[in-house]
Scaffold this motif. Sequence first.
Motif, PDB file in Angstrom:
ATOM      1  N   TYR A  24       0.839  -1.197   0.000  1.00 25.50           N
ATOM      2  CA  TYR A  24       0.000   0.000   0.000  1.00 25.50           C
ATOM      3  C   TYR A  24       0.878   1.252   0.000  1.00 25.50           C
ATOM      4  CZ  TYR A  24      -3.321   3.588   1.382  1.00 25.50           C
ATOM      5  OH  TYR A  24      -4.059   4.737   1.433  1.00 25.50           O
ATOM      6  N   ASN A  25       1.953   1.231   0.789  1.00 25.92           N
ATOM      7  CA  ASN A  25       2.854   2.384   0.817  1.00 25.92           C
ATOM      8  C   ASN A  25       3.502   2.621  -0.544  1.00 25.92           C
ATOM      9  OD1 ASN A  25       2.228   2.853   3.477  1.00 25.92           O
ATOM     10  ND2 ASN A  25       3.978   1.696   4.253  1.00 25.92           N
ATOM     11  N   ASP A  26       3.876   1.550  -1.245  1.00 30.54           N
ATOM     12  CA  ASP A  26       4.392   1.679  -2.615  1.00 30.54           C
ATOM     13  C   ASP A  26       3.330   2.301  -3.513  1.00 30.54           C
ATOM     14  OD1 ASP A  26       6.878   0.634  -2.141  1.00 30.54           O
ATOM     15  OD2 ASP A  26       6.482  -1.317  -3.068  1.00 30.54           O
ATOM     16  N   TYR A  27       2.109   1.827  -3.355  1.00 30.70           N
ATOM     17  CA  TYR A  27       0.996   2.367  -4.143  1.00 30.70           C
ATOM     18  C   TYR A  27       0.856   3.868  -3.885  1.00 30.70           C
ATOM     19  CZ  TYR A  27      -3.790   3.742  -5.104  1.00 30.70           C
ATOM     20  OH  TYR A  27      -4.897   4.444  -5.534  1.00 30.70           O
ATOM     21  N   ARG A  28       0.858   4.266  -2.607  1.00 27.65           N
ATOM     22  CA  ARG A  28       0.737   5.690  -2.269  1.00 27.65           C
ATOM     23  C   ARG A  28       1.903   6.480  -2.852  1.00 27.65           C
ATOM     24  NH1 ARG A  28      -3.391   7.781  -2.091  1.00 27.65           N
ATOM     25  NH2 ARG A  28      -2.303   9.600  -1.304  1.00 27.65           N
ATOM     26  N   THR A  32       2.197   9.966  -4.795  1.00 29.90           N
ATOM     27  CA  THR A  32       2.737  11.164  -4.148  1.00 29.90           C
ATOM     28  C   THR A  32       4.135  11.548  -4.628  1.00 29.90           C
ATOM     29  OG1 THR A  32       3.549   9.842  -2.300  1.00 29.90           O
ATOM     30  CG2 THR A  32       1.369  10.828  -2.049  1.00 29.90           C
ATOM     31  N   ASP A  33       4.898  10.592  -5.174  1.00 31.59           N
ATOM     32  CA  ASP A  33       6.260  10.898  -5.627  1.00 31.59           C
ATOM     33  C   ASP A  33       6.280  11.686  -6.932  1.00 31.59           C
ATOM     34  OD1 ASP A  33       7.361   9.663  -3.478  1.00 31.59           O
ATOM     35  OD2 ASP A  33       8.280   8.017  -4.592  1.00 31.59           O
ATOM     36  N   ILE A  34       5.152  11.805  -7.570  1.00 29.68           N
ATOM     37  CA  ILE A  34       5.114  12.455  -8.881  1.00 29.68           C
ATOM     38  C   ILE A  34       4.242  13.700  -8.801  1.00 29.68           C
ATOM     39  CG2 ILE A  34       4.190  12.178 -11.224  1.00 29.68           C
ATOM     40  CD1 ILE A  34       5.339   9.349 -11.171  1.00 29.68           C
ATOM     41  N   TRP A  77      -1.702  -4.230  -7.782  1.00 37.40           N
ATOM     42  CA  TRP A  77      -1.993  -2.799  -7.932  1.00 37.40           C
ATOM     43  C   TRP A  77      -1.162  -2.184  -9.040  1.00 37.40           C
ATOM     44  CZ3 TRP A  77       1.441   1.171  -7.763  1.00 37.40           C
ATOM     45  CH2 TRP A  77       2.671   0.950  -7.136  1.00 37.40           C
ATOM     46  N   ARG A  78       0.078  -2.663  -9.205  1.00 40.76           N
ATOM     47  CA  ARG A  78       0.969  -2.060 -10.217  1.00 40.76           C
ATOM     48  C   ARG A  78       0.416  -2.220 -11.619  1.00 40.76           C
ATOM     49  NH1 ARG A  78       4.069  -5.460  -7.255  1.00 40.76           N
ATOM     50  NH2 ARG A  78       5.168  -4.450  -5.564  1.00 40.76           N
ATOM     51  N   GLU A  79       0.104  -3.468 -11.965  1.00 36.81           N
ATOM     52  CA  GLU A  79      -0.423  -3.723 -13.311  1.00 36.81           C
ATOM     53  C   GLU A  79      -1.692  -2.913 -13.532  1.00 36.81           C
ATOM     54  OE1 GLU A  79       0.612  -6.167 -11.255  1.00 36.81           O
ATOM     55  OE2 GLU A  79       2.251  -7.086 -12.404  1.00 36.81           O
ATOM     56  N   ASP A  80      -2.591  -2.942 -12.544  1.00 40.36           N
ATOM     57  CA  ASP A  80      -3.865  -2.225 -12.686  1.00 40.36           C
ATOM     58  C   ASP A  80      -3.627  -0.741 -12.898  1.00 40.36           C
ATOM     59  OD1 ASP A  80      -5.020  -4.653 -12.217  1.00 40.36           O
ATOM     60  OD2 ASP A  80      -5.908  -4.112 -10.280  1.00 40.36           O
ATOM     61  N   ARG A  81      -2.796  -0.164 -12.039  1.00 41.21           N
ATOM     62  CA  ARG A  81      -2.579   1.280 -12.076  1.00 41.21           C
ATOM     63  C   ARG A  81      -1.909   1.721 -13.376  1.00 41.21           C
ATOM     64  NH1 ARG A  81      -2.520   5.961  -9.724  1.00 41.21           N
ATOM     65  NH2 ARG A  81      -0.710   7.296  -9.916  1.00 41.21           N
ATOM     66  N   TYR A  82      -0.868   1.012 -13.791  1.00 38.19           N
ATOM     67  CA  TYR A  82      -0.124   1.463 -14.963  1.00 38.19           C
ATOM     68  C   TYR A  82      -0.813   1.091 -16.265  1.00 38.19           C
ATOM     69  CZ  TYR A  82       3.010   3.245 -11.593  1.00 38.19           C
ATOM     70  OH  TYR A  82       3.502   3.977 -10.554  1.00 38.19           O
TER      71      TYR A  82
END
Length: 140
Positions: A24-28, A32-34, A77-82
């Motif tokens: 979840y923190n990676d997802y956040r 937030t990093d961009i 989450w990565r595949e879904d998000r990107y």
Amino acid sequence: MKKLLLTAMLVGTFGLTYAQSDYYNDYRRSITDINWASVITDLVLSQTQANQIYVLNDRYHDYNSWNRVYVNNPDRWREDRYFELERILGPDKYLKFKNKYYKGQNPVAVYNRNKNNNKKYKQGNKKVYIYKEKGNGHHH
């Protein structure tokens, strides 16, 4: 003595598992990093595309809403998000986005690699500590 043993056990388990909250923190951080306003400007996105990005970024308001979707497969989450970002930006602008913000690498791989690296990453002046899972240790 007991305290020392407990610490060793905690360190041992933490080294082997990547907790749900770490995903979840990676997802956040992927949000937030961009600076999305500058992404929208740099890539000359339409208002519709900008709105779609903001909707995507706001999809999960908190850990619980995210976890309901990813409880059984937190990696996804990565595949879904990107996949969604690529759909919103289109292939050409998505490529520009990847080149600028992820040095040309697939963001999915970037976040995947982070969890397999036992290094400190410096991003600006905040330190991000990433713990190692068992992996083959290959670097690209």
